[in-house]
Design an enzyme around this catalytic site. Structure first.
Site, PDB file in Angstrom:
ATOM      1  N   THR A   1      -1.473   8.833  -0.131  1.00 42.67           N
ATOM      2  CA  THR A   1      -1.702   7.393  -0.245  1.00 42.67           C
ATOM      3  C   THR A   1      -3.296   7.057   0.410  1.00 42.67           C
ATOM      4  O   THR A   1      -3.940   8.031   0.343  1.00 42.67           O
ATOM      5  CB  THR A   1      -0.629   6.723   0.966  1.00 42.67           C
ATOM      6  OG1 THR A   1      -1.042   7.737   2.431  1.00 42.67           O
ATOM      7  CG2 THR A   1       1.054   7.312   0.771  1.00 42.67           C
TER       8      THR A   1
ATOM      9  N   TYR B   1       2.499   8.418  17.746  1.00 41.51           N
ATOM     10  CA  TYR B   1       3.010   8.683  16.561  1.00 41.51           C
ATOM     11  C   TYR B   1       4.680   9.508  16.453  1.00 41.51           C
ATOM     12  O   TYR B   1       5.502   8.857  15.700  1.00 41.51           O
ATOM     13  CB  TYR B   1       2.044   8.974  15.375  1.00 41.51           C
ATOM     14  CG  TYR B   1       2.378   9.085  14.152  1.00 41.51           C
ATOM     15  CD1 TYR B   1       2.552   7.751  13.519  1.00 41.51           C
ATOM     16  CD2 TYR B   1       2.727  10.213  13.351  1.00 41.51           C
ATOM     17  CE1 TYR B   1       2.773   7.579  12.124  1.00 41.51           C
ATOM     18  CE2 TYR B   1       3.247  10.084  11.946  1.00 41.51           C
ATOM     19  CZ  TYR B   1       3.148   8.666  11.394  1.00 41.51           C
ATOM     20  OH  TYR B   1       3.489   8.650  10.018  1.00 41.51           O
TER      21      TYR B   1
ATOM     22  N   ASP C   1       4.824  -9.820   9.352  1.00 42.90           N
ATOM     23  CA  ASP C   1       4.312  -8.991  10.432  1.00 42.90           C
ATOM     24  C   ASP C   1       6.033  -8.464  10.764  1.00 42.90           C
ATOM     25  O   ASP C   1       6.612  -9.454  11.361  1.00 42.90           O
ATOM     26  CB  ASP C   1       3.813  -9.284  11.775  1.00 42.90           C
ATOM     27  CG  ASP C   1       3.627  -8.634  12.750  1.00 42.90           C
ATOM     28  OD1 ASP C   1       4.406  -7.517  12.744  1.00 42.90           O
ATOM     29  OD2 ASP C   1       2.503  -8.732  13.515  1.00 42.90           O
TER      30      ASP C   1
ATOM     31  N   LYS D   1       8.369   8.193  15.474  1.00 41.55           N
ATOM     32  CA  LYS D   1       9.114   8.498  14.356  1.00 41.55           C
ATOM     33  C   LYS D   1      10.297   9.179  14.629  1.00 41.55           C
ATOM     34  O   LYS D   1      11.208   9.362  14.022  1.00 41.55           O
ATOM     35  CB  LYS D   1       7.891   9.494  13.324  1.00 41.55           C
ATOM     36  CG  LYS D   1       6.833   8.930  12.831  1.00 41.55           C
ATOM     37  CD  LYS D   1       7.329   7.453  11.860  1.00 41.55           C
ATOM     38  CE  LYS D   1       6.335   7.016  11.152  1.00 41.55           C
ATOM     39  NZ  LYS D   1       6.829   5.822  10.269  1.00 41.55           N
TER      40      LYS D   1
ATOM     41  N   LEU E   1       3.142   4.376   0.107  1.00 42.88           N
ATOM     42  CA  LEU E   1       4.555   4.730  -0.136  1.00 42.88           C
ATOM     43  C   LEU E   1       5.459   3.624  -0.502  1.00 42.88           C
ATOM     44  O   LEU E   1       6.234   3.289  -1.306  1.00 42.88           O
ATOM     45  CB  LEU E   1       5.060   5.360   0.938  1.00 42.88           C
ATOM     46  CG  LEU E   1       4.454   6.861   1.506  1.00 42.88           C
ATOM     47  CD1 LEU E   1       5.338   7.497   2.581  1.00 42.88           C
ATOM     48  CD2 LEU E   1       4.279   7.908   0.347  1.00 42.88           C
TER      49      LEU E   1
ATOM     50  N   SER F   1       8.759  10.707   9.745  1.00 36.18           N
ATOM     51  CA  SER F   1       7.510  11.581   9.288  1.00 36.18           C
ATOM     52  C   SER F   1       7.831  13.020   9.583  1.00 36.18           C
ATOM     53  O   SER F   1       8.770  13.042  10.709  1.00 36.18           O
ATOM     54  CB  SER F   1       6.306  11.357  10.074  1.00 36.18           C
ATOM     55  OG  SER F   1       5.477  12.274  10.042  1.00 36.18           O
TER      56      SER F   1
ATOM     57  N   PHE G   1       1.544  13.210   1.934  1.00 34.20           N
ATOM     58  CA  PHE G   1       1.381  12.181   0.602  1.00 34.20           C
ATOM     59  C   PHE G   1       0.340  11.608   0.333  1.00 34.20           C
ATOM     60  O   PHE G   1      -0.534  11.353   1.396  1.00 34.20           O
ATOM     61  CB  PHE G   1       2.648  11.113   0.709  1.00 34.20           C
ATOM     62  CG  PHE G   1       3.883  11.923   0.327  1.00 34.20           C
ATOM     63  CD1 PHE G   1       4.628  12.554   1.262  1.00 34.20           C
ATOM     64  CD2 PHE G   1       4.543  11.422  -0.972  1.00 34.20           C
ATOM     65  CE1 PHE G   1       5.642  13.132   0.853  1.00 34.20           C
ATOM     66  CE2 PHE G   1       5.684  12.203  -1.303  1.00 34.20           C
ATOM     67  CZ  PHE G   1       6.231  12.916  -0.368  1.00 34.20           C
TER      68      PHE G   1
ATOM     69  N   SER H   1       0.951  -1.120  -0.077  1.00 33.71           N
ATOM     70  CA  SER H   1      -0.098  -0.010  -0.009  1.00 33.71           C
ATOM     71  C   SER H   1       0.875   1.340   0.095  1.00 33.71           C
ATOM     72  O   SER H   1       1.978   1.183   0.572  1.00 33.71           O
ATOM     73  CB  SER H   1      -0.912   0.090   1.171  1.00 33.71           C
ATOM     74  OG  SER H   1      -1.632   1.132   1.208  1.00 33.71           O
TER      75      SER H   1
ATOM     76  N   ASP I   1       4.464  -7.657   3.709  1.00 36.91           N
ATOM     77  CA  ASP I   1       3.556  -6.872   4.201  1.00 36.91           C
ATOM     78  C   ASP I   1       2.592  -7.849   5.182  1.00 36.91           C
ATOM     79  O   ASP I   1       2.635  -9.071   4.731  1.00 36.91           O
ATOM     80  CB  ASP I   1       2.392  -6.317   3.170  1.00 36.91           C
ATOM     81  CG  ASP I   1       1.887  -4.945   3.580  1.00 36.91           C
ATOM     82  OD1 ASP I   1       1.052  -5.025   4.811  1.00 36.91           O
ATOM     83  OD2 ASP I   1       1.978  -3.864   3.263  1.00 36.91           O
TER      84      ASP I   1
HETATM   85  N1  NAD Z   1       1.178   8.862   3.917  1.00 38.31           N
HETATM   86  C1  NAD Z   1       1.749   9.957   4.261  1.00 38.31           C
HETATM   87  O1  NAD Z   1       1.611  11.034   4.071  1.00 38.31           O
HETATM   88  C2  NAD Z   1       2.966   9.643   5.273  1.00 38.31           C
HETATM   89  C3  NAD Z   1       3.570  10.784   5.860  1.00 38.31           C
HETATM   90  C4  NAD Z   1       4.397  10.599   6.857  1.00 38.31           C
HETATM   91  C5  NAD Z   1       5.232   9.547   7.120  1.00 38.31           C
HETATM   92  N2  NAD Z   1       4.368   8.297   6.574  1.00 38.31           N
HETATM   93  C6  NAD Z   1       4.647   7.126   6.787  1.00 38.31           C
HETATM   94  O2  NAD Z   1       5.053   6.056   5.883  1.00 38.31           O
HETATM   95  C7  NAD Z   1       4.773   4.995   6.006  1.00 38.31           C
HETATM   96  C8  NAD Z   1       3.985   4.371   4.760  1.00 38.31           C
HETATM   97  O3  NAD Z   1       2.681   5.177   5.111  1.00 38.31           O
HETATM   98  P1  NAD Z   1       1.353   5.067   3.980  1.00 38.31           P
HETATM   99  O4  NAD Z   1       0.663   6.255   3.917  1.00 38.31           O
HETATM  100  O5  NAD Z   1       1.925   4.393   2.459  1.00 38.31           O
HETATM  101  O6  NAD Z   1       0.437   3.962   4.778  1.00 38.31           O
HETATM  102  P2  NAD Z   1      -0.524   2.834   4.285  1.00 38.31           P
HETATM  103  O7  NAD Z   1      -1.207   2.438   5.335  1.00 38.31           O
HETATM  104  O8  NAD Z   1      -0.816   3.007   3.036  1.00 38.31           O
HETATM  105  O9  NAD Z   1       0.782   1.737   4.111  1.00 38.31           O
HETATM  106  C9  NAD Z   1       1.124   0.979   5.459  1.00 38.31           C
HETATM  107  C10 NAD Z   1       1.562  -0.359   5.124  1.00 38.31           C
HETATM  108  O10 NAD Z   1       2.340  -1.074   6.110  1.00 38.31           O
HETATM  109  C11 NAD Z   1       1.545  -2.350   6.671  1.00 38.31           C
HETATM  110  N3  NAD Z   1       1.708  -2.722   7.827  1.00 38.31           N
HETATM  111  C12 NAD Z   1       1.173  -2.117   8.967  1.00 38.31           C
HETATM  112  N4  NAD Z   1       1.628  -2.923  10.033  1.00 38.31           N
HETATM  113  C13 NAD Z   1       2.434  -3.844   9.403  1.00 38.31           C
HETATM  114  C14 NAD Z   1       3.431  -4.663  10.457  1.00 38.31           C
HETATM  115  N5  NAD Z   1       3.180  -5.001  11.900  1.00 38.31           N
HETATM  116  N6  NAD Z   1       4.019  -5.739   9.490  1.00 38.31           N
HETATM  117  C15 NAD Z   1       3.949  -5.490   8.057  1.00 38.31           C
HETATM  118  N7  NAD Z   1       3.302  -4.538   7.336  1.00 38.31           N
HETATM  119  C16 NAD Z   1       2.590  -3.666   8.232  1.00 38.31           C
HETATM  120  C17 NAD Z   1       0.077  -2.126   6.263  1.00 38.31           C
HETATM  121  O11 NAD Z   1      -0.655  -3.363   5.954  1.00 38.31           O
HETATM  122  C18 NAD Z   1       0.168  -1.116   4.883  1.00 38.31           C
HETATM  123  O12 NAD Z   1       0.248  -2.057   3.463  1.00 38.31           O
HETATM  124  C19 NAD Z   1       4.403   4.804   7.373  1.00 38.31           C
HETATM  125  O13 NAD Z   1       5.392   4.189   8.218  1.00 38.31           O
HETATM  126  C20 NAD Z   1       3.718   6.175   7.439  1.00 38.31           C
HETATM  127  O14 NAD Z   1       3.837   6.356   8.914  1.00 38.31           O
HETATM  128  C21 NAD Z   1       3.379   8.482   5.745  1.00 38.31           C
END
Ligand code: NAD
Length: 256
Positions: free
Chosen positions: A197, A162, A59, A166, A17, A149, A195, A15, A36
């Site tokens: 997502t 959170y 996990d 981070k 990023l 983040s 982002f 999913s 994942d």
């Molecule tokens: N989207 C943003 O704006 C943003 C901003 C800052 C930081 N981030 C960070 O970027 C990363 C990705 O975010 P995203 O927006 O793509 O989120 P997302 O929820 O789309 O993807 C996260 C993925 O991590 C997987 N996941 C969760 N727990 C897990 C585990 N224990 N083991 C394996 N996989 C696991 C989920 O199944 C999911 O597919 C995260 O660490 C998030 O904190 C995102």
């Protein structure tokens, strides 16, 4: 390190990023293992991306799962993982105290466990395997990219857990780079802003527009491929190491 023929582990690769990174890296000729949760759409995403991409239900907090993903990579692609992109992560929104009482301690610990211990679990196991491999150009054995983040630096109301998780990812970047320098393994952390997502794309358009206006320039949500683009650059640029890079269009988050 070139992406062509690299063996890349992408946690959270089903999913957002992580998915964008798996997509870009596979197009550049890398072999990719999406690590994942079993409940994620990892099987479908890997099938969509083609024969150079496999899914290993993982996990990130489990030693056995991460070792199984590394073994699956080696069995399928004939070489150990030499690039790891840590995108798996979770968030919780809760104030330190609220009308419901103090912040739920289990929720705080869960976020720390997945985001910090999970990320570190992958790093230590990938690095241990890599340390046994032969070094390439410049003595380099591998590259790790973590995901923090902007909340690591300007966490908002309700982001204590959170932001703590981070902040830890940002803070451990340099000591890990120092630990692994003798093995030719680099590590950098990307600290994304906002982002587009599934999490944010699911918000009403008006809310997305409001969020976009908080970004100085460009005043829009980031495209996940722009994250993947930076991850690619970190992998390819041998001088980048031990650094946390904000990727946020100059955004500084307000208290709320
Ligand atoms: N989207 C943003 O704006 C943003 C901003 C800052 C930081 N981030 C960070 O970027 C990363 C990705 O975010 P995203 O927006 O793509 O989120 P997302 O929820 O789309 O993807 C996260 C993925 O991590 C997987 N996941 C969760 N727990 C897990 C585990 N224990 N083991 C394996 N996989 C696991 C989920 O199944 C999911 O597919 C995260 O660490 C998030 O904190 C995102």
């Amino acid at each position: 390190m070139q992406l062509q023929n690299a063996i890349v582990l992408v946690t959270g690769g089903a999913s957002g990023l992580g998915r964008a990174t798996a997509t870009r890296f596979a197009k550049a000729g890398a072999h990719v293992v999406i690590a994942d949760l079993a409940s994620s759409p990892g099987v479908a995403v890997a099938a969509e991306l083609g024969k150079n991409v496999i899914f290993s239900p993982t996990d990130v907090t489990s030693e056995a799962d991460v070792l199984a993903a590394l073994a699956a990579a080696e069995a399928n692609f004939g070489k150990p993982v030499n690039v790891a992109i840590n995108c798996a992560g979770i968030a919780v929104a809760q104030r330190t105290i609220s009308k419901k009482g103090p912040h739920d301690l289990a929720a705080f610990q869960r976020v720390l466990n997945v985001n910090v211990a999970g990320t570190f679990n992958v790093i230590r196991l990938v690095a241990a395997r890599l340390s046994e491999t032969e070094a390439g150009v410049d003595g380099e054995r591998g590259v790790i990219v973590d995901t923090a983040s902007v909340a690591a630096f300007d966490g908002q109301i309700g982001q204590a857990a959170y932001a703590a998780s981070k902040g830890a990812i940002a803070a451990m970047t340099l000591p890990i780079a120092r630990d692994l320098s003798g093995f030719g393994i680099r590590i950098c952390t990307i600290a994304p802003g906002l982002f587009k997502t599934p999490m944010l794309a699911g918000l009403p358009e008006q809310v997305q527009n409001e969020l976009s206006k908080t970004v100085p320039f460009p005043a829009r949500l980031g495209d996940p491929d722009e994250y993947a683009f930076l991850a690619q650059h970190i992998v390819e640029n041998p001088m980048l190491n031990g650094e946390v890079i904000r990727l946020d269009g100059a955004l500084r988050m307000a208290p709320k």
